[in-house]
Design an enzyme around this catalytic site. Sequence first.
Site, PDB file in Angstrom:
ATOM      1  N   ASP A 192       0.839  -1.194   0.000  1.00  0.00           N
ATOM      2  CA  ASP A 192       0.000   0.000   0.000  1.00  0.00           C
ATOM      3  C   ASP A 192       0.876   1.247   0.000  1.00  0.00           C
ATOM      4  OD1 ASP A 192      -2.362   1.780   0.696  1.00  0.00           O
ATOM      5  OD2 ASP A 192      -3.303  -0.177   0.960  1.00  0.00           O
ATOM      6  N   HIS A 243      -3.653   5.808   3.367  1.00  0.00           N
ATOM      7  CA  HIS A 243      -4.446   4.619   3.062  1.00  0.00           C
ATOM      8  C   HIS A 243      -3.862   3.358   3.676  1.00  0.00           C
ATOM      9  CE1 HIS A 243      -5.963   1.431   0.258  1.00  0.00           C
ATOM     10  NE2 HIS A 243      -7.049   2.173   0.238  1.00  0.00           N
ATOM     11  N   ASN A 347     -13.826  -0.402  -6.949  1.00  0.00           N
ATOM     12  CA  ASN A 347     -14.910   0.501  -6.548  1.00  0.00           C
ATOM     13  C   ASN A 347     -15.626   1.160  -7.718  1.00  0.00           C
ATOM     14  OD1 ASN A 347     -14.008  -0.009  -3.963  1.00  0.00           O
ATOM     15  ND2 ASN A 347     -12.900   1.907  -3.762  1.00  0.00           N
ATOM     16  N   SER A 417     -11.265  -1.439  -0.527  1.00  0.00           N
ATOM     17  CA  SER A 417      -9.991  -1.364   0.207  1.00  0.00           C
ATOM     18  C   SER A 417     -10.191  -1.655   1.679  1.00  0.00           C
ATOM     19  CB  SER A 417      -9.384   0.039   0.075  1.00  0.00           C
ATOM     20  OG  SER A 417      -8.614   0.163  -1.078  1.00  0.00           O
TER      21      SER A 417
END
Length: 604
Positions: A192, A243, A347, A417
């Site tokens: 990430d 994130h 998404n 996520s």
Amino acid sequence: MSNNTRKLRLRGIVAATSLALAAQAAFAAGAQPAPRVDLSAIASGTQFDRFIVKYKAGTPEATNPGELNRSLQAAAVGANQMVQASRLQRGERAAPGKSLGASHVRRMSLGADVVATTHKLSAAEAETMMRQIAANPNVEYVQIDRVMTHMLTPNDTRYAEQWGYTDADAGIRANTAWDVANGSGIIVAVLDTGYVAHSDLAANIVAGYDFITNATTAGDGGGRDSDASDPGDFSGGNPSSWHGTHVAGTIAAVTNNAKGVAGTAWGAKVMPVRVLGRGGGSTSDIADAIIWSSGGAVSGVPTLSAANAADVINMSLGGGGSCDATTQAAINSAVSRGTTVVVAAGNSNANASGFTPASCNNVVNVASVTSASARSSFSNFGTLIDVSAPGSGILSTLNAGTAGPGAESYASYNGTSMASPHVAGAVALVQSRRLALGLAMYTPAQVEAQLKSTAYALAGACSGGCGAGIINARALVDAAGGGSTPPPPTGTTTYSNTADYQIRDNVTVDSPITVSGRSGNAPSNASVAVNIVHTYRGDLRVDLVAPDGSLYNISNRAGGSADNLVGTYTINLSTEALNGTWKLRVNDNAAGDVGYINSWSIRF
């Protein structure tokens, strides 16, 4: 015995035209299979300047840097000539001072090469360049080094509690699973944005690595190094997301410390592996990170010991286009070492088959649900979804900085996520339960099968498909064993694999079944049931692969244009030992039609 010990044990245009034609003529010598030109990441309105090229093993380009550069320059000359000619045909002037060039950036751990062009190319120009590269028959495949981004939709609303653990018809029931397991002894790699310091997470962080090679994307003043800290990924007017820290908190935030939030597997450790920076991250960096975090070797980076390699990889990231060869090879490499790979479905409220790594084989692909036990409106869907988990309004660890790090904080985010780390944490729980019982950890295929078999149905709507349902962490750990050891199976037993394995053009895919606790050889009348969904079954060769590698053919490109291959076959396996890993192997020998192994079983 320590958990690490257990894991170790159990686990000018004329001139240009002449040169281009001469290069193509040289490459055309001898009829060879066309290399794969992967255009899945090509999108109009986007520009490209990085590619991944894989030359066939043993070819001059694969072994000699000079030959590699000559091949690239010949391709660039040919592409430049074609681009300029196209412009002239459209009545445009040739672009002055923009002659196209290509250079070698680095060799990846997979043996493929990262290539950069001297300037960004349109979608059509990038395709031209790729086809010129592929005109060399020594090229195995060429693809865009696509940029992937994290899979979240930020939400300013802060939720007062973590409904995803306890909600009666939408939660993963982690609170009851904690009576049995907490993730102790398991390492989860989070590929990430890295990790920003947070007191509600720090105790569960272990050393990771920064795999971002591009200094501008990295934003930390350097390339690859052992510092996986997140300096902020602000870009294009968007603030830093932090994130990776949010994802890490869902997996393993410190728990029972009278503050903040709880983690799904709060006894596990998180290994931050930085692959996303300002503007996203490249496929080539992500592939190297997958291999390294699972214990594989990457040039220039210290290899992890078996005890320090990740048992689970979480990738809450993705990009458009179906799974590419580079990403798939990296995932296969990780899975071969026993690492389970969990990914976010995406998404875009679209079919997950159009996104990477969600469309890759050998992953656990996770869709998102709301607290109303329905598919989140943003979540991708489809037959490639394996399971679902909470992803709307998920509270976790964060940072208040809009650019660089500020004060630690908490916030709620929406996205697949956020769903994916719930599943990665649940995998840590079940693997820690296996360790505590002195049992071998599940293989990645077994993990996927157990997640599916213990999931429960959504109470609300899921248009398009949400896999087997919402994961049930308590049922998962309960199924891990711990009661009295059952006797070895006797008589005839059926072994099945119901996981989906995509069948793409001109590739081979294996679906494994592991048999243990049996004695002796298989019978002469073993029964193999096959359910393959495909739009042209005459493309397919299907074999049963015995544990010793012997092949037993089931179908050899039979059936013509008919759809699907569904049937039961009797095979003499009397020379094969029962125990070991059996595989259903499907080889697609043509282009234009695809499908997947829906399920198969072997009975003996």
